[in-house]
Design an enzyme around this catalytic site. Structure first.
Site, PDB file in Angstrom:
ATOM      1  N   THR A   1      95.124  27.095  85.166  1.00 39.55           N
ATOM      2  CA  THR A   1      94.867  26.373  86.109  1.00 39.55           C
ATOM      3  C   THR A   1      93.642  25.305  84.976  1.00 39.55           C
ATOM      4  O   THR A   1      94.422  23.941  85.256  1.00 39.55           O
ATOM      5  CB  THR A   1      93.771  27.048  86.902  1.00 39.55           C
ATOM      6  OG1 THR A   1      94.639  27.289  88.223  1.00 39.55           O
ATOM      7  CG2 THR A   1      93.242  25.878  87.731  1.00 39.55           C
TER       8      THR A   1
ATOM      9  N   ASN B   1     107.151  28.412  90.203  1.00 40.57           N
ATOM     10  CA  ASN B   1     106.793  29.927  90.495  1.00 40.57           C
ATOM     11  C   ASN B   1     107.689  30.528  91.903  1.00 40.57           C
ATOM     12  O   ASN B   1     107.276  31.867  91.958  1.00 40.57           O
ATOM     13  CB  ASN B   1     105.297  29.396  90.562  1.00 40.57           C
ATOM     14  CG  ASN B   1     104.662  28.145  91.534  1.00 40.57           C
ATOM     15  OD1 ASN B   1     105.488  27.564  91.398  1.00 40.57           O
ATOM     16  ND2 ASN B   1     103.976  28.508  92.164  1.00 40.57           N
TER      17      ASN B   1
ATOM     18  N   CYS C   1     102.154  33.061 107.648  1.00 37.30           N
ATOM     19  CA  CYS C   1     100.887  33.952 108.207  1.00 37.30           C
ATOM     20  C   CYS C   1     100.363  34.484 106.529  1.00 37.30           C
ATOM     21  O   CYS C   1      99.062  35.256 106.872  1.00 37.30           O
ATOM     22  CB  CYS C   1     101.871  35.244 108.513  1.00 37.30           C
ATOM     23  SG  CYS C   1     101.813  34.484 110.506  1.00 37.30           S
TER      24      CYS C   1
END
Lengths: 139, 422
Positions: B90, B169, B344
Site C-alpha cells: 500500500t 489479486n 456479504c
C-alpha cells in the site's frame, strides 16, 4: 464472522425445504429479494380454507447463512398458526431468536416480507376463487 | 472407545489432510521456515539501526539490508541501488503514484490506470483527482485484460504515468506488461506496475518489460508482513519521486524512516528462495490448480472460471458457482480458508468490483470464490477441497429457488425482482 449456534443449526439442518404446488388455490407463494442483492427467498404456505390455519410451509433461499436461517425459522414458526397470527411475526422476533448481528438484519426483514407476500398471494387467490358463502363464514 | 471414536472422525479425512486448510494465498502466505531462520539473528544479536554508520551494530544491520536488496533486485532483473524499502504494498503504490504526480507536475497531470487495479492504486488516484490530476480508468475485457489500443488512445501530451498491475489479486490474470512497457517507452511515459501478486510466481524483468517503478511486498511470497519495496529505475531513463514521508532522508531521500531490518532480511531471503524454486514450484501449483478446476467443472453444472486462463498466475482460480451465494458457500466449507466475491463478506455491501468489471452481473459476482493455492498445499488437500465444494454447492442448490427456477426453464432476467430497500 461468527454465526450464532442457532444460525448454524438452521444452515446445517434447514427445516421445511421444498416446493408446494403454486397453482393450487390453497397455496400462497411469496418470492422476495433479488439475485443482484445476493438474497432471494421463496416461501410457500398451504392454508386450510376452513380454519385459516397454515398446515404446511416450505421455503427455498438463495442467500447467506443468516438468510437461510431466517427463512427456515420463519417456516417453522408459521406452521400451525392461522394466517392472522402468522402476520403478527416481526422481523425483530427473528433477529432476537437467531441473534443476528446488525449487518444481517436485512435477512430478517426479508423473511418477514416473505411471510407477508405468501399470505398476500393466498388471500388474493381466495378473493378470486372463493364464492361468497365461504367468505361470509369467516369473521 | 475414546480412541476408536477419534479414529473414526479422522478416518473421514484422507492422508495428508489436516484441517483447517489454507487456500487463500493471495491474501497472505505463511512464512517459509527458512525465511524465519534467516530473520532470527536480526531481532536480538544483530539488532542495530542500519543507518548507524559508526559502529559494528549498524554495519551488521546494514549488511543484512544490502544482501536483501541484492536478492530482491535479482528476482526482477534490477540492480540493488534501485530498490527502496517501504512498509508494504500500500505504501509502495502510494509513494509511486503520488511521488510521480508531484515530481512531474510541470510535465503533465494525467494518469492512466485500469478499473481492476488494487484499491491502493485506485484510491490513490481518486485522491489525486481531488487535487487536479486527471485520471483515465481503462476498462477490461471479459478476459480481465486491458486493450492496448485503448491504452494508446488514452495517452495525451499531459500523460505522465501509466499504472497497471502485473497480476490481478482476485482473478489472477497477467496484464500484458511487456507491451504496455513498450508503449510507455515509445511515448516517454513513466510505467508503474503493482507486481505484488506476480513477484516470485511468474518471471519478472524490469528491463524486458520497460518498467520504471514497481511495487513489491514480502508477505505474498512466504516472507514477513509489514515490509515492502519499490523498484525505482536509475537509468534509461532515471525516475525521480517526491517523498511522502519527510525525515532522515533514508532510502535515497525517497522514504525516510528507520529500516525494518529483520523484515527486510526475511523479504530478501524469500526472494532468494523464489528465484531458485519458481520454475519447479509454478509447475506444481499449476498442476494442483488445474486438478481443482477440472474436478469442480467436471462435477458441477452452471459453474465457470473468471478471467482468462491463457495468461494466469499458476496458483489462482476464481470460479462462479452460479445460483449459490458465496457467503453461504463459505459457511458450508468453513474448515477451508478461501475468499468470496460476495458483498456479504465485505463492509461495502457491493460485490467485487473486479468481477463486475469483467461484465459479470451482481448475482454471479455474489456466487464467486477465489482459490489461492500456495507452496504448502498438497494434492490430498486439493482433492478434499474439491469434494467439499462439490457437495456443498449441490446441497445449496437444493436450497436455491433460483437454481430450481432455471431448471424449470424460467428466465430469471424476466422476473420483476423487488430490489428497492435492499
Amino acid at each position: 464472522m461468527a454465526y450464532s449456534d442457532k444460525v448454524v443449526d438452521h444452515y446445517n439442518n434447514p427445516r421445511n425445504v421444498g416446493t408446494l404446488d403454486k397453482s393450487s388455490s390453497e397455496v400462497g407463494t411469496g418470492l422476495v429479494g433479488a439475485p443482484e442483492c445476493g438474497d432471494v427467498m421463496r416461501l410457500q404456505i398451504k392454508v386450510n380454507p376452513e380454519t385459516q390455519v397454515i398446515e404446511d410451509a416450505k421455503f427455498k433461499t438463495f442467500g447467506c447463512g443468516s438468510a437461510i436461517a431466517s427463512s427456515s425459522l420463519a417456516t417453522e414458526w408459521i406452521k400451525g398458526k392461522n394466517v392472522e397470527d402468522a402476520l403478527a411475526i416481526k422481523n425483530t422476533d427473528i433477529v432476537k431468536e437467531l441473534a443476528l448481528p446488525p449487518v444481517k438484519i436485512h435477512c430478517s426483514v426479508l423473511a418477514e416480507d416473505a411471510i407477508r407476500a405468501a399470505i398476500g398471494d393466498w388471500k388474493k387467490k381466495q378473493a378470486a376463487t372463493e364464492s361468497a358463502p365461504v367468505a361470509a363464514q369467516a369473521k | 472407545m475414546e480412541m476408536e471414536k477419534k479414529m473414526s472422525t479422522n478416518g473421514n479425512l484422507p492422508n495428508g489432510v489436516k484441517l483447517p486448510i489454507y487456500l487463500d494465498n493471495h491474501a497472505t502466505t505463511p512464512l517459509d521456515p527458512r525465511v524465519l531462520e534467516a530473520m532470527m539473528p536480526y531481532f536480538t544479536g544483530k539488532f542495530g539501526n542500519a543507518a548507524s554508520r559508526n559502529h559494528q551494530f549498524g554495519w551488521e544491520a546494514e549488511a543484512g539490508v544490502e544482501t536483501a536488496r541484492e536478492q530482491i533486485a535479482k528476482l526482477i532483473g534490477a540492480t540493488a541501488k534501485e530498490i527502496i524499502f517501504t512498509s508494504g504494498a500500500t505504501e509502495s503504490n502510494n509513494l509511486a503514484i503520488k511521488g510521480v504526480a508531484e515530481m512531474y507536475k510541470e510535465k503533465g497531470n494525467h494518469i492512466i490506470t485500469a478499473v481492476t487495479e488494487h484499491k491502493a492504486v485506485l484510491d490513490t488516484c481518486k485522491r489525486l483527482e481531488k487535487y487536479g490530476t486527471r485520471v483515465t480508468y481503462l476498462p477490461v475485457g471479459a478476459d480481465g485484460l486491458i486493450n492496448l489500443d485503448e491504452l494508446r488512445n488514452a495517452i495525451t501530451d499531459k500523460t505522465i504515468l501509466v499504472t497497471i498491475m502485473a497480476a490481478n489479486n482476485e482473478i489472477g490474470v497477467l496484464q500484458p506488461i511487456d507491451e504496455i512497457g513498450a508503449i510507455c517507452k515509445e511515448k516517454g511515459i513513466i510505467f508503474h506496475s503493482d507486481a505484488v501478486q506476480a513477484l516470485g510466481k511468474v518471471p519478472l524483468d524490469v528491463n524486458k518489460s520497460n518498467i520504471s517503478i514497481m511495487s513489491l511486498t514480502g508477505h505474498k511470497l512466504y516472507g514477513p508482513k509489514g515490509v515492502g519495496a519499490l523498484y525505482v529505475r536509475r537509468k534509461n531513463p532515471r525516475v525521480q519521486l517526491s517523498a511522502i514521508l519527510d525525515g532522515g532522508g533514508h532510502e535515497r531521500g525517497m522514504r525516510s524512516g528507520t529500516l525494518n531490518v529483520p523484515g527486510i532480511v526475511g523479504f530478501g531471503k524469500a526472494c532468494e528462495i523464489a528465484m531458485q524454486e519458481m520454475p519447479e514450484e509454478s509447475k506444481r501449483l499449476k498442476s494442483l490448480r488445474d486438478r481443482l478446476m477440472n474436478k469442480l467443472l467436471g462435477n458441477l453444472d452452471e459453474t465457470h472460471v473468471n478471467g482468462t486462463m491463457e495468461r494466469h498466475l499458476p496458483g489462482n482460480l476464481n470460479i462462479s458457482f452460479v445460483y449459490v451465494e458465496g457467503e453461504s458457500l463459505l459457511m458450508g466449507v468453513n474448515d477451508i480458508a478461501v475468499s468470496s466475491g460476495s458483498a456479504c463478506t465485505s463492509a461495502t455491501l457491493e460485490p467485487s468490483y473486479v468481477l463486475k468489471a469483467l461484465g459479470l452481473g451482481d448475482d454471479v459476482a455474489h456466487s464467486s470464490i477465489r482459490f489461492g493455492i500456495g507452496r504448502f498445499n498438497t494434492e490430498a488437500e486439493i482433492d478434499y477441497v474439491a469434494d467439499r465444494f462439490i457437495d456443498t454447492v449441490k446441497k445449496l442448490r437444493e436450497l436455491s429457488p433460483l437454481y430450481e427456477m432455471v431448471k424449470e426453464g424460467i428466465d430469471l432476467s424476466k422476473i420483476e425482482w423487488q430490489t428497492e430497500g435492499h
